[in-house]
Design a protein around this motif. Structure first.
Motif, PDB file in Angstrom:
ATOM      1  N   UNK A 319       1.085  -1.219  -0.324  1.00  0.00           N
ATOM      2  CA  UNK A 319      -0.431   0.835  -0.161  1.00  0.00           C
ATOM      3  C   UNK A 319       1.009   1.324  -0.214  1.00  0.00           C
ATOM      4  N   UNK A 320       2.192   1.305  -0.057  1.00  0.00           N
ATOM      5  CA  UNK A 320       2.882   2.151  -0.015  1.00  0.00           C
ATOM      6  C   UNK A 320       2.678   3.365  -1.383  1.00  0.00           C
ATOM      7  N   UNK A 321       1.660   2.493  -2.397  1.00  0.00           N
ATOM      8  CA  UNK A 321       1.635   3.086  -3.808  1.00  0.00           C
ATOM      9  C   UNK A 321       0.205   3.872  -3.510  1.00  0.00           C
ATOM     10  N   UNK A 322      -0.542   3.194  -2.563  1.00  0.00           N
ATOM     11  CA  UNK A 322      -1.735   4.335  -1.870  1.00  0.00           C
ATOM     12  C   UNK A 322      -2.024   5.405  -1.090  1.00  0.00           C
ATOM     13  N   UNK A 323      -0.575   5.431  -0.814  1.00  0.00           N
ATOM     14  CA  UNK A 323       0.324   7.103   0.396  1.00  0.00           C
ATOM     15  C   UNK A 323       0.548   7.567  -1.009  1.00  0.00           C
ATOM     16  N   UNK A 324       0.911   7.574  -1.669  1.00  0.00           N
ATOM     17  CA  UNK A 324       1.393   8.023  -3.566  1.00  0.00           C
ATOM     18  C   UNK A 324      -0.020   8.811  -3.379  1.00  0.00           C
ATOM     19  N   UNK A 325      -1.186   7.696  -3.849  1.00  0.00           N
ATOM     20  CA  UNK A 325      -1.816   8.317  -4.285  1.00  0.00           C
ATOM     21  C   UNK A 325      -2.919   9.425  -3.371  1.00  0.00           C
ATOM     22  N   UNK A 326      -2.764   9.202  -2.601  1.00  0.00           N
ATOM     23  CA  UNK A 326      -3.954   9.814  -1.636  1.00  0.00           C
ATOM     24  C   UNK A 326      -3.295  11.340  -1.776  1.00  0.00           C
ATOM     25  N   UNK A 327      -1.706  11.553  -0.799  1.00  0.00           N
ATOM     26  CA  UNK A 327      -0.951  12.585  -1.882  1.00  0.00           C
ATOM     27  C   UNK A 327      -1.084  13.180  -2.408  1.00  0.00           C
ATOM     28  N   UNK A 328      -1.220  12.724  -3.939  1.00  0.00           N
ATOM     29  CA  UNK A 328      -1.268  13.215  -5.107  1.00  0.00           C
ATOM     30  C   UNK A 328      -2.895  13.526  -5.071  1.00  0.00           C
ATOM     31  N   UNK A 329      -3.634  12.639  -4.201  1.00  0.00           N
ATOM     32  CA  UNK A 329      -4.666  13.478  -5.070  1.00  0.00           C
ATOM     33  C   UNK A 329      -5.116  14.674  -4.658  1.00  0.00           C
ATOM     34  N   UNK A 330      -4.730  14.948  -2.716  1.00  0.00           N
ATOM     35  CA  UNK A 330      -4.981  16.238  -2.211  1.00  0.00           C
ATOM     36  C   UNK A 330      -4.128  17.333  -2.593  1.00  0.00           C
ATOM     37  N   UNK A 331      -2.331  16.761  -2.749  1.00  0.00           N
ATOM     38  CA  UNK A 331      -1.691  17.901  -3.151  1.00  0.00           C
ATOM     39  C   UNK A 331      -1.151  17.662  -4.287  1.00  0.00           C
ATOM     40  N   UNK A 336       2.860  15.878  -8.263  1.00  0.00           N
ATOM     41  CA  UNK A 336       3.179  15.452  -9.561  1.00  0.00           C
ATOM     42  C   UNK A 336       4.272  15.068 -10.135  1.00  0.00           C
ATOM     43  N   UNK A 337       5.055  15.187  -9.419  1.00  0.00           N
ATOM     44  CA  UNK A 337       5.988  14.217 -10.162  1.00  0.00           C
ATOM     45  C   UNK A 337       5.365  12.154  -9.725  1.00  0.00           C
ATOM     46  N   UNK A 338       4.633  11.924  -9.225  1.00  0.00           N
ATOM     47  CA  UNK A 338       4.162  10.672  -8.381  1.00  0.00           C
ATOM     48  C   UNK A 338       3.680  10.079  -9.704  1.00  0.00           C
ATOM     49  N   UNK A 339       4.075   8.618  -9.513  1.00  0.00           N
ATOM     50  CA  UNK A 339       2.589   7.912 -10.562  1.00  0.00           C
ATOM     51  C   UNK A 339       2.015   7.029  -9.661  1.00  0.00           C
ATOM     52  N   UNK A 340       1.141   6.714  -8.643  1.00  0.00           N
ATOM     53  CA  UNK A 340       0.747   5.368  -7.800  1.00  0.00           C
ATOM     54  C   UNK A 340       0.298   4.235  -8.753  1.00  0.00           C
ATOM     55  N   UNK A 341      -0.255   4.470  -9.866  1.00  0.00           N
ATOM     56  CA  UNK A 341      -1.182   2.707 -10.462  1.00  0.00           C
ATOM     57  C   UNK A 341       0.598   2.455 -10.657  1.00  0.00           C
ATOM     58  N   UNK A 342       1.669   2.872 -11.865  1.00  0.00           N
ATOM     59  CA  UNK A 342       2.629   2.265 -11.877  1.00  0.00           C
ATOM     60  C   UNK A 342       3.491   2.321 -10.076  1.00  0.00           C
ATOM     61  N   UNK A 343       3.595   3.115  -9.622  1.00  0.00           N
ATOM     62  CA  UNK A 343       4.249   1.884  -8.587  1.00  0.00           C
ATOM     63  C   UNK A 343       3.461   0.828  -8.192  1.00  0.00           C
ATOM     64  N   UNK A 344       2.479   1.511  -8.004  1.00  0.00           N
ATOM     65  CA  UNK A 344       1.809  -0.154  -7.959  1.00  0.00           C
ATOM     66  C   UNK A 344       1.624  -1.303  -8.436  1.00  0.00           C
ATOM     67  N   UNK A 345       1.784  -1.989  -9.599  1.00  0.00           N
ATOM     68  CA  UNK A 345       2.235  -2.338 -10.601  1.00  0.00           C
ATOM     69  C   UNK A 345       3.777  -2.779 -10.814  1.00  0.00           C
ATOM     70  N   UNK A 346       4.495  -1.924  -9.920  1.00  0.00           N
ATOM     71  CA  UNK A 346       6.317  -2.119  -9.987  1.00  0.00           C
ATOM     72  C   UNK A 346       6.405  -3.001  -9.215  1.00  0.00           C
TER      73      UNK A 346
END
Length: 364
Positions: A319-331, A336-346
């Motif tokens: 779920x590290x990718x989901x923390x990225x997702x929430x961070x990007x959704x709120x900020x 802007x440089x994060x790609x949560x879905x790519x991180x999840x699949x990685x």
């Protein structure tokens, strides 16, 4: 503070690696500060919870030693379970042990399997009550792990414990360190930016859109929202998980809303996310939540800041990718440089033998 914790976890990782590089009798301290002594790597293991984490950390070969499993939590993610079965059909042959939450957990069956170790989630251990004594009196060793708390400390420690059980300490160290560093990147950036906290509401959207679903206080998605810099509107009213009064959601007026779902829902309007789910369908279902009574007045709806996430990607080392997702959704600009879905699949590409295809995060 986090830097000191990272050093402490690094020391723990080194000790675990040094003490159990080969099959030998070791003693670990689980997340409840219980000392557990067993032969490692364990040759007969029962996995009570976190089955995908067990494979990611212990490798697929760890399942050669799994003699029992509480299978429902994996089978609840039906398409994910089928994906793994297609790759490894023998998973279906592992005997089930029942569920703690529905009081179908079979102490007798567990004892009859003669396990070297039974791995339980924190909530399972506590939910079994006096049955724990029955298991221990029968000689069953129990190690308790916890990814539900959504703290870096428990995620790291649980990962190290699974590494010790499976003899994959070095791999566990790597995964744990990557998780901790991911959180550190986000929290450091938030601290430096010092921006106002957006109000966020998360709901498990399994039911009809006219029925308010479960939300989360200080664990699971609630803790993820807080770690990612949000003001979780559910936290003052819900300790762990439960339902907010619809009027309270309106009064709190969240800036961001996240609806989570599995691959299947209970109605034609339920949120669906995950393996095999087309993004167009996920977006259509998410759009439907705008039509709830009173929601047209919410800032999140008016500003189209509505998001969806895969419920199976929470309470896991993935779920590290989901923390990225929430961070990007709120900020969105800050991250802007994060790609949560790519991180999840990685993570799957690096640590698991399958590669999921579907929709795991989306937005309107």
């Amino acid at each position: 503070m986090l830097r000191k914790q990272l050093k402490k976890w690094a020391v723990l990782a080194t000790l675990l690696t040094a003490s159990s590089a080969y099959a030998e009798r070791i003693t670990i301290t689980d997340v409840l500060d219980r000392e557990v002594t067993f032969e490692a790597p364990a040759q007969r293991v029962i996995v009570g919870f976190y089955p995908e984490d067990y494979m990611a950390i212990g490798t697929e070969a760890a399942y050669d030693k799994v003699v029992g499993m509480s299978k429902y939590i994996w089978q609840a993610r039906s398409a994910n379970w089928e994906m793994y079965l297609e790759h490894r059909p023998s998973l279906d042959d592992i005997p089930g042990i029942g569920r703690v939450d529905t009081k179908t957990f079979s102490v007798e069956k567990v004892i009859s399997m003669n396990p070297d170790l039974l791995m339980l989630a924190d909530w399972q251990y506590k939910g079994l009550g006096s049955d724990i004594e029955r298991l221990e009196n029968a000689g069953v060793k129990i190690a308790v792990v916890d990814f539900n708390a959504q703290t870096v400390e428990r995620h790291v420690k649980s990962t190290q414990i699974i590494g010790a059980i499976t003899g994959q300490q070095e791999r566990a160290n790597t995964i744990a360190n990557e998780y901790a560093q991911n959180v550190k990147l986000i929290t450091d950036r938030l601290a430096e930016a010092n921006l106002p906290q957006p109000k966020i509401y998360t709901e498990y959207g399994a039911a009809d859109i006219d029925e308010i679903g479960y939300t989360f206080g200080k664990n699971m998605w609630g803790a993820i929202a807080t770690t990612a810099g949000g003001d979780n509107i559910s936290a003052p009213f819900i300790e762990w998980w439960g339902k907010l009064n619809p009027e309270q959601i309106l009064a709190s007026n969240p800036d961001v809303i996240v609806i989570t779902g599995y691959e299947t829902g209970t109605t034609d309007s339920s949120m669906v996310m995950g393996q095999g789910v087309k993004e167009s369908l996920a977006k259509t279902r998410l759009e439907g939540f705008k039509e709830r009574t009173g929601w047209s007045s919410l800032s999140a709806v008016q500003n189209n800041r509505m998001y969806a996430a895969y419920h199976g990607a929470c309470r896991t080392i993935l779920d590290g990718a989901m923390i990225q997702f929430y961070a990007k959704a709120m900020y969105p600009e800050l991250f802007a440089d994060l790609n949560p879905e790519e991180a999840y699949k990685d993570f799957y590409q690096k640590y698991l033998p399958v590669m999921p295809e579907g929709t795991f995060v989306t937005e309107l």
